[in-house]
Write a protein that holds these residues in place. Sequence first.
Motif, short mmCIF file in Angstrom:
data_model
loop_
_atom_site.label_atom_id
_atom_site.label_comp_id
_atom_site.label_asym_id
_atom_site.label_seq_id
_atom_site.Cartn_x
_atom_site.Cartn_y
_atom_site.Cartn_z
N ASP A 155 0.82 -1.20 0.00
CA ASP A 155 0.00 0.00 0.00
C ASP A 155 0.86 1.26 0.00
OD1 ASP A 155 -2.49 1.37 0.09
OD2 ASP A 155 -2.22 1.71 2.22
N ASN A 158 1.74 2.40 -3.36
CA ASN A 158 0.62 2.67 -4.26
C ASN A 158 -0.07 3.99 -3.93
OD1 ASN A 158 1.12 0.30 -5.56
ND2 ASN A 158 -0.50 -0.87 -4.57
N ARG A 159 0.71 5.00 -3.63
CA ARG A 159 0.14 6.29 -3.27
C ARG A 159 0.76 7.43 -4.08
NH1 ARG A 159 0.43 5.50 3.32
NH2 ARG A 159 -0.99 3.72 3.44
N GLU A 235 -3.66 4.33 -7.73
CA GLU A 235 -5.01 4.00 -7.28
C GLU A 235 -5.59 5.06 -6.35
OE1 GLU A 235 -5.67 0.80 -4.35
OE2 GLU A 235 -3.54 0.36 -4.53
N ASP A 236 -4.74 5.89 -5.73
CA ASP A 236 -5.24 6.95 -4.84
C ASP A 236 -5.22 8.33 -5.51
OD1 ASP A 236 -5.54 5.02 -2.96
OD2 ASP A 236 -4.07 5.81 -1.54
N HIS A 247 -8.42 2.30 -12.88
CA HIS A 247 -9.29 1.42 -12.10
C HIS A 247 -9.99 0.41 -13.00
CE1 HIS A 247 -9.01 3.51 -8.17
NE2 HIS A 247 -8.63 4.50 -8.95
N GLN A 288 -8.20 -5.10 -2.65
CA GLN A 288 -9.54 -4.54 -2.80
C GLN A 288 -10.62 -5.61 -2.75
OE1 GLN A 288 -10.42 -1.23 -3.10
NE2 GLN A 288 -8.29 -0.72 -2.73
N HIS A 351 -12.77 5.15 -5.57
CA HIS A 351 -12.88 5.11 -4.11
C HIS A 351 -12.27 6.33 -3.42
CE1 HIS A 351 -8.87 3.27 -4.74
NE2 HIS A 351 -8.57 3.68 -3.52
N ILE A 352 -11.28 6.98 -4.00
CA ILE A 352 -10.68 8.14 -3.34
C ILE A 352 -11.59 9.37 -3.40
CG2 ILE A 352 -8.73 9.74 -3.36
CD1 ILE A 352 -8.18 7.06 -2.01
N TYR A 409 -10.88 9.52 8.56
CA TYR A 409 -10.34 9.88 7.25
C TYR A 409 -10.75 11.32 6.95
CZ TYR A 409 -8.46 5.33 6.14
OH TYR A 409 -7.68 4.20 6.13
N TYR A 415 -4.09 17.63 1.11
CA TYR A 415 -4.12 16.25 0.58
C TYR A 415 -4.69 16.25 -0.83
CZ TYR A 415 -5.40 11.41 -0.19
OH TYR A 415 -5.52 10.16 -0.75
N MET A 419 -2.78 15.03 -4.33
CA MET A 419 -3.21 13.82 -5.01
C MET A 419 -4.10 14.07 -6.22
SD MET A 419 -1.60 11.54 -3.40
CE MET A 419 -2.31 10.10 -4.20
#
Length: 490
Positions: A155, A158-159, A235-236, A247, A288, A351-352, A409, A415, A419
């Motif tokens: 993880d 993957n950011r 993915e984020d 995705h 996931q 999802h983000i 969260y 942020y 991103m």
Amino acid sequence: MSRRWLFADQLGPHFLDDRHQPVLMIESKAVFRRRAFHRQKAHLVLSALRHRAAELGDQARYVRAETYREGLRKVREPLEVCHPTSRRARTLVQGLPRVTVLPPRGFITSLTDFAGWADARRGALRLDDFYRFARQHHEVLVAGDEPEGGRWSFDADNREPPPKETDRLDVPGPPRITEDDIDAEVRRDLDRWEAEGIRFVGRDGPRFLPATPAEATARLRHFVRHRLAKFGPYEDAMLAGDPFMAHSVLSSSFNLGLLDPLAAVRAAEQAYRDRGAPLASVEGFVRQLLGWRDFVWNLYWYFDVGYRGSNRLAARRTVPDWWQELDADAVDARCLSDVLAGVRDRGWVHHIPRLMVLGNYALQRGWRPGELVDWFHRSFVDGYEWVMTANVVGMSQYADLGQMTTKPYASGGAYINRMSDYCGGCPYDPRRRVGERACPFTAGYWMFLDRVRGTLPGNARMARSLKQLDRLRDLDEVKAQERKRGDRAP
């Protein structure tokens, strides 16, 4: 051979024991009267149900009725049904004569195995612990007793933020869907239902998601071959011009039962072993499905029925009309406007945006978690009660005070700026918390921390932010500004 009753989210071949097994399918109109679903969600569900009936031909008895009970009155033979995905549907089938309820399908870890794992924890339940258990139990991405690559999770790898100087990832888009006569029939029926007073939200549009196992399987193959490698690192990340990024866009296919999630996990694993797909991306996709999807499914049944009403941060404000009606044009904040428009136009964002734009904003404003569960359920094409209960109550809104996550969260605009490409061209500045250009996420973050600081459990992950809160000299100004803003669209 008993006739198998298939609900509209049990449509893949793995819900039958024999390919010649007789089938019952009931299209209940009352489902769409109870709440205002997204128009594209209603279309997808009906299209998938009718396509499956057409594929099965004489093997299926297709009943259109106002309610399930009305439809069942037309059937005299004994039935069997796989464990439904909602408590309401489970109560229905368990109370019917001549209906045998089988164990759930369409998930990987059984309810019994999960309960055994969870009971042994005797405390907070965490995805990382469950995911390791599931990987070992199902022998996925392991070499003996050890994880492939020496780590259970990649993880942290993957950011990555989105690439600069581009508005799209360099990956081919998902294969296009071609509508057919069944889709045309569904659209005519929905138009008629609206004229009769059944209400929908969101915009209609060409179907862009699979409605058959064949379409879903083609999407999965394309993703594994052409998109999986880029999925992991980005993915984020978010790009305004690229809602799909890398995705898979298969969540609705899994939740309709068109795809077997374990088969998808094995396909990704095979791509790593046979074709050298990047382990970090493969592991991220596996997490996931085998991890998060199974985790929230099992938590829905493991937690008692009262969990959905959890509200331990005392969020009392009602979700405003502009949000309920998906009025993205009323919003100036670029990230929130674009994400809400994605819900309005497609009934889907990844999802983000769900967590860090929609969920984050709602958490900061103190909107009622139960109303948000209902909104996500109705407004997303892949939304179901089992999906949204733990995702919204536990993860997004932290309304259970950490039964399934370690911290809220919540974040400020920094942020989102890191991103995404949303902050460029936005009238608000993510660095400002006071004034006309104050970012509603940045100001909202500090307002949120101030509101809940006496309720949050002691948590090392929040200590730094709370110390920063103590040093804010303009906190009273921030709070006054946000009280004045209220629940108006930012």
